[in-house]
Design a protein around this motif. Structure first.
Motif, PDB file in Angstrom:
ATOM      1  N   PHE A  70    -102.833 -42.512 -22.136  1.00 29.40           N
ATOM      2  CA  PHE A  70    -102.223 -41.299 -22.701  1.00 29.40           C
ATOM      3  C   PHE A  70    -103.086 -40.040 -22.531  1.00 29.40           C
ATOM      4  O   PHE A  70    -102.854 -39.036 -23.191  1.00 29.40           O
ATOM      5  CB  PHE A  70    -101.884 -41.476 -24.192  1.00 29.40           C
ATOM      6  CG  PHE A  70    -100.788 -42.480 -24.438  1.00 29.40           C
ATOM      7  CD1 PHE A  70    -101.044 -43.841 -24.335  1.00 29.40           C
ATOM      8  CD2 PHE A  70     -99.508 -42.072 -24.743  1.00 29.40           C
ATOM      9  CE1 PHE A  70    -100.038 -44.775 -24.542  1.00 29.40           C
ATOM     10  CE2 PHE A  70     -98.496 -43.005 -24.956  1.00 29.40           C
ATOM     11  CZ  PHE A  70     -98.764 -44.350 -24.853  1.00 29.40           C
ATOM     12  N   GLN A  82     -95.368 -36.025 -22.440  1.00 26.74           N
ATOM     13  CA  GLN A  82     -94.903 -36.869 -21.349  1.00 26.74           C
ATOM     14  C   GLN A  82     -96.104 -37.356 -20.557  1.00 26.74           C
ATOM     15  O   GLN A  82     -97.019 -36.584 -20.275  1.00 26.74           O
ATOM     16  CB  GLN A  82     -93.958 -36.084 -20.430  1.00 26.74           C
ATOM     17  CG  GLN A  82     -92.728 -35.542 -21.151  1.00 26.74           C
ATOM     18  CD  GLN A  82     -91.913 -36.654 -21.790  1.00 26.74           C
ATOM     19  OE1 GLN A  82     -91.618 -37.668 -21.161  1.00 26.74           O
ATOM     20  NE2 GLN A  82     -91.590 -36.476 -23.066  1.00 26.74           N
ATOM     21  N   VAL A  87     -93.998 -40.212 -15.088  1.00 30.71           N
ATOM     22  CA  VAL A  87     -92.743 -39.479 -14.905  1.00 30.71           C
ATOM     23  C   VAL A  87     -92.644 -38.905 -13.491  1.00 30.71           C
ATOM     24  O   VAL A  87     -93.550 -38.207 -13.044  1.00 30.71           O
ATOM     25  CB  VAL A  87     -92.650 -38.322 -15.925  1.00 30.71           C
ATOM     26  CG1 VAL A  87     -91.310 -37.621 -15.816  1.00 30.71           C
ATOM     27  CG2 VAL A  87     -92.855 -38.843 -17.335  1.00 30.71           C
ATOM     28  N   PRO A  88     -91.554 -39.209 -12.787  1.00 27.57           N
ATOM     29  CA  PRO A  88     -91.386 -38.628 -11.441  1.00 27.57           C
ATOM     30  C   PRO A  88     -91.123 -37.134 -11.530  1.00 27.57           C
ATOM     31  O   PRO A  88     -90.458 -36.674 -12.455  1.00 27.57           O
ATOM     32  CB  PRO A  88     -90.151 -39.344 -10.879  1.00 27.57           C
ATOM     33  CG  PRO A  88     -89.721 -40.345 -11.887  1.00 27.57           C
ATOM     34  CD  PRO A  88     -90.422 -40.066 -13.177  1.00 27.57           C
TER      35      PRO A  88
ATOM     36  N   PRO B 108     -87.972 -42.870 -17.441  1.00 31.48           N
ATOM     37  CA  PRO B 108     -89.366 -42.612 -17.773  1.00 31.48           C
ATOM     38  C   PRO B 108     -89.567 -41.872 -19.096  1.00 31.48           C
ATOM     39  O   PRO B 108     -90.651 -41.872 -19.636  1.00 31.48           O
ATOM     40  CB  PRO B 108     -89.839 -41.742 -16.603  1.00 31.48           C
ATOM     41  CG  PRO B 108     -88.612 -41.100 -16.073  1.00 31.48           C
ATOM     42  CD  PRO B 108     -87.483 -42.035 -16.333  1.00 31.48           C
ATOM     43  N   LEU B 109     -88.525 -41.280 -19.651  1.00 38.58           N
ATOM     44  CA  LEU B 109     -88.733 -40.501 -20.873  1.00 38.58           C
ATOM     45  C   LEU B 109     -88.912 -41.395 -22.100  1.00 38.58           C
ATOM     46  O   LEU B 109     -89.504 -41.000 -23.096  1.00 38.58           O
ATOM     47  CB  LEU B 109     -87.558 -39.533 -21.105  1.00 38.58           C
ATOM     48  CG  LEU B 109     -87.465 -38.387 -20.099  1.00 38.58           C
ATOM     49  CD1 LEU B 109     -86.331 -37.446 -20.450  1.00 38.58           C
ATOM     50  CD2 LEU B 109     -88.791 -37.611 -20.035  1.00 38.58           C
ATOM     51  N   GLN B 110     -88.393 -42.613 -22.030  1.00 39.56           N
ATOM     52  CA  GLN B 110     -88.578 -43.600 -23.097  1.00 39.56           C
ATOM     53  C   GLN B 110     -88.100 -43.101 -24.448  1.00 39.56           C
ATOM     54  O   GLN B 110     -88.792 -43.213 -25.458  1.00 39.56           O
ATOM     55  CB  GLN B 110     -90.047 -44.027 -23.184  1.00 39.56           C
ATOM     56  CG  GLN B 110     -90.544 -44.592 -21.873  1.00 39.56           C
ATOM     57  CD  GLN B 110     -91.960 -45.116 -21.966  1.00 39.56           C
ATOM     58  OE1 GLN B 110     -92.365 -45.660 -22.983  1.00 39.56           O
ATOM     59  NE2 GLN B 110     -92.719 -44.952 -20.897  1.00 39.56           N
ATOM     60  N   GLU B 111     -86.895 -42.556 -24.458  1.00 37.79           N
ATOM     61  CA  GLU B 111     -86.346 -42.083 -25.726  1.00 37.79           C
ATOM     62  C   GLU B 111     -85.202 -42.952 -26.222  1.00 37.79           C
ATOM     63  O   GLU B 111     -84.900 -42.961 -27.408  1.00 37.79           O
ATOM     64  CB  GLU B 111     -85.882 -40.629 -25.574  1.00 37.79           C
ATOM     65  CG  GLU B 111     -87.063 -39.678 -25.513  1.00 37.79           C
ATOM     66  CD  GLU B 111     -86.694 -38.262 -25.143  1.00 37.79           C
ATOM     67  OE1 GLU B 111     -85.524 -38.013 -24.789  1.00 37.79           O
ATOM     68  OE2 GLU B 111     -87.591 -37.401 -25.200  1.00 37.79           O
ATOM     69  N   TRP B 422    -103.391 -42.391 -29.534  1.00 38.13           N
ATOM     70  CA  TRP B 422    -102.251 -42.778 -28.711  1.00 38.13           C
ATOM     71  C   TRP B 422    -102.428 -44.147 -28.071  1.00 38.13           C
ATOM     72  O   TRP B 422    -101.498 -44.927 -28.011  1.00 38.13           O
ATOM     73  CB  TRP B 422    -102.051 -41.744 -27.596  1.00 38.13           C
ATOM     74  CG  TRP B 422    -101.434 -40.462 -28.017  1.00 38.13           C
ATOM     75  CD1 TRP B 422    -100.181 -40.283 -28.528  1.00 38.13           C
ATOM     76  CD2 TRP B 422    -102.017 -39.145 -27.916  1.00 38.13           C
ATOM     77  NE1 TRP B 422     -99.954 -38.955 -28.758  1.00 38.13           N
ATOM     78  CE2 TRP B 422    -101.036 -38.228 -28.393  1.00 38.13           C
ATOM     79  CE3 TRP B 422    -103.227 -38.656 -27.467  1.00 38.13           C
ATOM     80  CZ2 TRP B 422    -101.263 -36.854 -28.429  1.00 38.13           C
ATOM     81  CZ3 TRP B 422    -103.455 -37.302 -27.510  1.00 38.13           C
ATOM     82  CH2 TRP B 422    -102.484 -36.413 -27.981  1.00 38.13           C
ATOM     83  N   ARG B 449     -95.886 -50.367 -27.403  1.00 38.92           N
ATOM     84  CA  ARG B 449     -95.972 -48.970 -26.951  1.00 38.92           C
ATOM     85  C   ARG B 449     -95.366 -48.088 -28.020  1.00 38.92           C
ATOM     86  O   ARG B 449     -94.637 -48.576 -28.882  1.00 38.92           O
ATOM     87  CB  ARG B 449     -95.280 -48.789 -25.600  1.00 38.92           C
ATOM     88  CG  ARG B 449     -93.826 -49.183 -25.587  1.00 38.92           C
ATOM     89  CD  ARG B 449     -93.267 -49.152 -24.180  1.00 38.92           C
ATOM     90  NE  ARG B 449     -93.702 -50.301 -23.401  1.00 38.92           N
ATOM     91  CZ  ARG B 449     -94.495 -50.189 -22.327  1.00 38.92           C
ATOM     92  NH1 ARG B 449     -94.912 -49.021 -21.918  1.00 38.92           N
ATOM     93  NH2 ARG B 449     -94.844 -51.257 -21.650  1.00 38.92           N
ATOM     94  N   PRO B 450     -95.654 -46.787 -27.980  1.00 39.19           N
ATOM     95  CA  PRO B 450     -95.086 -45.899 -28.992  1.00 39.19           C
ATOM     96  C   PRO B 450     -93.560 -45.933 -28.925  1.00 39.19           C
ATOM     97  O   PRO B 450     -92.983 -45.895 -27.843  1.00 39.19           O
ATOM     98  CB  PRO B 450     -95.619 -44.515 -28.602  1.00 39.19           C
ATOM     99  CG  PRO B 450     -96.801 -44.784 -27.736  1.00 39.19           C
ATOM    100  CD  PRO B 450     -96.516 -46.077 -27.036  1.00 39.19           C
TER     101      PRO B 450
END
Lengths: 105, 482
Positions: A70, A82, A87-88, B108-111, B422, B449-450
């Motif tokens: 992170f 992010q 992230v691409p 990829p945003l993982q929301e 984190w 993971r978060p």
């Protein structure tokens, strides 16, 4: 050796990337290649830090490179925190250096 | 939904791919759940398709094996036996009376959260790199050795022009040769291990000629790229203001202390550093699987002690891709047999079992050679950050241990916040344990993971939590009752 003088990763792998596109880092235009992560695109542009720590405000960028540490948190299109290494990057992305928690401004 | 049982394989690296193919070939439906956009894991990480690499194998080893795995996966997907769920970041595997529910965040945003139901699970969660701190290790330009390799293999980028590769372990060799082949000037490969130790273990290491040939191959490539190798050396400090501009390296004595008068500075804009690997065990730990030290404990069939849960690859102990392939194959065969009500026949995986035994022996010998310098902590200054996330300096931990009497990692964490950020102590854990005088233990986190609060809040109220009835294992039998 002084490196393979004319070698680079794209040449080594005989890469024919799709059309390059533009994104911004804190408003400055940067060229990125399709498929790269935000971190890879920033590295390719010579940028190694894009976060100021919450305490001392020290610069950070990629460390683990695989989503575990992170350290590479960045603000992307208004969303803070992010992981740049995951992230691409997409055409038109507005990447901003993240200061502190990313929720301060 | 068909009647055929379903196996969830978590992780699409070498172990997960081997498990998936073995189970699918035996007639079991497999959901291959992985966080990456494409299969391969870290070892077989591929350039993003948009980069159009026509010769990605230039950055890889074991390309033929990868092609076999990739083609096998493609065939099983086409045949409808395997579902490959990409960009699924698994944060929790829930065990209940009807089997298992895998909880994942969509990347990829993982929301947003999704769930995958399964009758059994293979944990092939891989590992991550261990890095011990040193002054300057938080400077941009200092990256893990694996991280440098990931950005090179996946993004086809170099972090800079001049790199030093340092630390200890077999991973440093492909990283140094890979960076050099891709055009970086590798100013030094700094390895703290003593080459004489390799010679002392030569009998154990020579048991696998294939591995010796691999080592010789790397040696030849280092020579070809003229990478200076500094054995029995260590990086004592990274220098720079806003980013790395040099490192200081020094020779080590027989006890693992820096030899006086041997310090020298090497200019570089990249330091790729690593001190070995650690298994990802979060999902196993929350399932209640027994761990041996920092790795998941498995039996000869790669079963954990939790019924219906297998584990393979780095999660069960660091041993590289070939060992992961063997373990994954065995796990897939065993799981498929038990899911279809058959008694597994170890003769059907005799070859993989032989590889596994040889490779475990080989890596145990390597492990005794590749160790960080015994007195690495002597190089830490009081203001060196030990916890990168929470910016906790070394002196805070030393005070907690020396003056406040903290005797374990948890107390140090409560007193200093080291490990509370984190990464949940994944980065600082080994160093904090060492300064506290404790054995290294896996980071214990409720989730892997978060997880956004919205996803947690969205868990249905009838979702079962907690342990299932012990007399009702998901595969209908006690796997230890043979």
């Amino acid at each position: 050796m002084r490196g393979e003088r004319n070698m680079n990763p794209l040449k080594l792998t005989d890469a024919r990337p799709g059309p390059a596109f533009t994104v911004t880092l804190d408003g400055r235009e940067i060229t990125a290649l399709p498929g790269q992560t935000v971190a890879a695109a920033l590295w390719a542009a010579g940028v190694t830090s894009w976060r100021g720590t919450r305490g001392a405000g020290r610069p950070r960028g990629v460390f683990c490179g695989i989503g575990v540490c992170f350290d590479c948190l960045v603000s992307l299109n208004g969303r803070p925190n992010q992981r740049a290494c995951l992230v691409p990057v997409r055409p038109g992305d507005a990447i901003r250096t993240q200061e502190g928690t990313g929720h301060d401004d | 939904m068909t009647d055929r049982p379903r196996l969830a394989v978590i992780g699409a690296g070498p172990a997960g791919l081997a498990a998936t193919l073995a189970a699918a070939a035996a007639g079991v439906r497999v959901a291959l759940v992985d966080s990456a956009p494409e299969a391969g894991g870290q070892f077989y990480r591929q350039p993003a398709p948009g980069l159009g690499a026509r010769r990605p194998q230039a950055l890889h080893h074991g390309w033929r094996t990868w092609r076999r795995l990739r083609e096998g996966l493609g065939r099983q997907i086409t045949a409808g036996r395997v579902t490959h769920l990409t960009d699924h970041h698994v944060w929790y595997v829930e065990r209940h009376s009807a089997g298992f529910t895998v909880h994942a965040l969509l990347g990829p945003l993982q929301e947003d959260g999704v769930t995958v139901d399964a009758d059994a699970v293979v944990l092939a969660t891989g590992g991550y790199e261990k890095v011990l701190p040193f002054p300057g290790w938080t400077l941009p330009g200092v990256v893990t050795a694996g991280g440098a390799q990931a950005l090179l293999k996946g993004g086809l980028v170099l972090p800079g022009r001049t790199a030093v590769v340092a630390g200890t372990g077999p991973l440093l060799l492909p990283v140094a040769t890979g960076l050099a082949a891709a055009g970086a000037h590798v100013a030094a490969l700094v390895e703290s291990a003593d080459p004489k130790a390799l010679v002392r273990r030569s009998r154990a290491l020579a048991s696998l000629p294939v591995k010796l040939a691999e080592g010789a191959g790397y040696a030849a490539r280092l020579l070809r790229h003229r990478v200076p190798v500094l054995a029995r050396h260590t990086v004592v400090e990274a220098h720079g203001d806003e980013r790395l501009d040099a490192v200081t390296v020094a020779a080590l004595d027989a006890e693992g202390r820096v030899r006086p008068g041997t310090r020298r500075r090497i200019a570089c804009d990249t330091l790729a550093v690593g001190h070995g690997m650690l298994p990802h065990t979060d999902l196993a730990a929350t399932l209640g699987c027994r761990l041996d030290g920092v790795a998941v404990r498995v039996d000869d069939e790669q079963r954990t002690d939790v019924p219906g849960v297998w584990a393979a690859g780095e999660a069960t102990g660091i041993g590289g891709a070939d060992l992961a392939l063997a373990e994954g194959h065995i796990a897939g065969r065993s799981a498929a047999a038990r899911l279809t009500g058959r008694q597994p026949d170890p003769r059907t995986w005799a070859g993989a079992a032989r590889s596994r035994a040889a490779l475990r022996g080989f890596f145990a010998a390597l492990d005794s050679v590749y160790a960080p310098p015994a007195h690495w902590a002597e190089q830490l200054t009081d203001d060196t950050l030990i916890c990168r996330c929470e910016e906790v300096p070394v002196h805070a931990v030393r005070t907690a241990v020396g003056e406040l009497g903290a005797g374990d990692v948890r107390t140090v964490k409560l007193l200093t916040r080291a490990g509370m950020g984190w990464c949940q102590g994944r980065m600082c854990g080994p160093a904090v344990a060492a300064l506290t005088g404790c054995p290294q233990t896996p980071a214990r986190t409720p989730f892997a993971r978060p997880v956004p609060l919205g996803v947690l809040a969205g868990q249905a109220p009838d979702t079962q939590t907690g342990p299932p009835p012990p007399d009702n294992p998901p595969d209908g039998k006690d796997p230890h009752d043979d």
